[in-house]
Design a protein around this motif. Structure first.
Motif: not given
Length: 125
Positions: A108-109, A104-106, A101-102, A81
């Motif tokens: 963090e989840k 970061i999103d993945a 961004q993908k 991240i």
């Protein structure tokens, strides 16, 4: 990726394409990397993983292997991240910024899922 050899190289993972090796393997020697003059973008990218490495290594020492794996993956994901945030702050290429961004999103989840597991089933290991 067409034209790039991404064949598995044992347990170490995939072999990087030649373009990834063009920096003269400076990252393999942290002191050499720190002595080499870097711009802020590259310093931010390196710091993205460096600041989480100690937590990752310490987490690997937890006695239960399942918990050790999950605990060490949290700072590993946080490093990804951090690196992605450096790309967003300094990058020029839209594909690379979208990929960041993908990531970061993945990540963090997945961190949220790992923390939930540690607080639930992992706590009973």
């Amino acid at each position: 990726m067409a034209g790039h050899n991404m064949a598995a190289s044992g347990d170490a993972g995939v072999e990087l394409p030649e373009i990834c090796k063009s920096a003269g393997n400076m990252a393999g020697d942290m002191q050499m990397s720190m002595d080499h003059k870097m711009d802020q973008a590259h310093m931010d990218l390196m710091a993205g993983m460096n600041e989480t490495n100690r937590a990752m290594m310490n987490s690997m020492m937890v006695e239960d292997i399942d918990v050790a794996f999950v605990c060490s993956m949290i700072p590993h994901h946080q490093g990804a991240i951090n690196m992605a945030k450096a790309e967003l702050a300094h990058g020029d290429n839209q594909w690379a910024k979208d990929m960041a961004q993908k990531v970061i999103d993945a990540q963090e989840k997945e961190i949220a899922e790992m923390i939930s597991w540690l607080e639930g089933e992992g706590a009973n290991e």
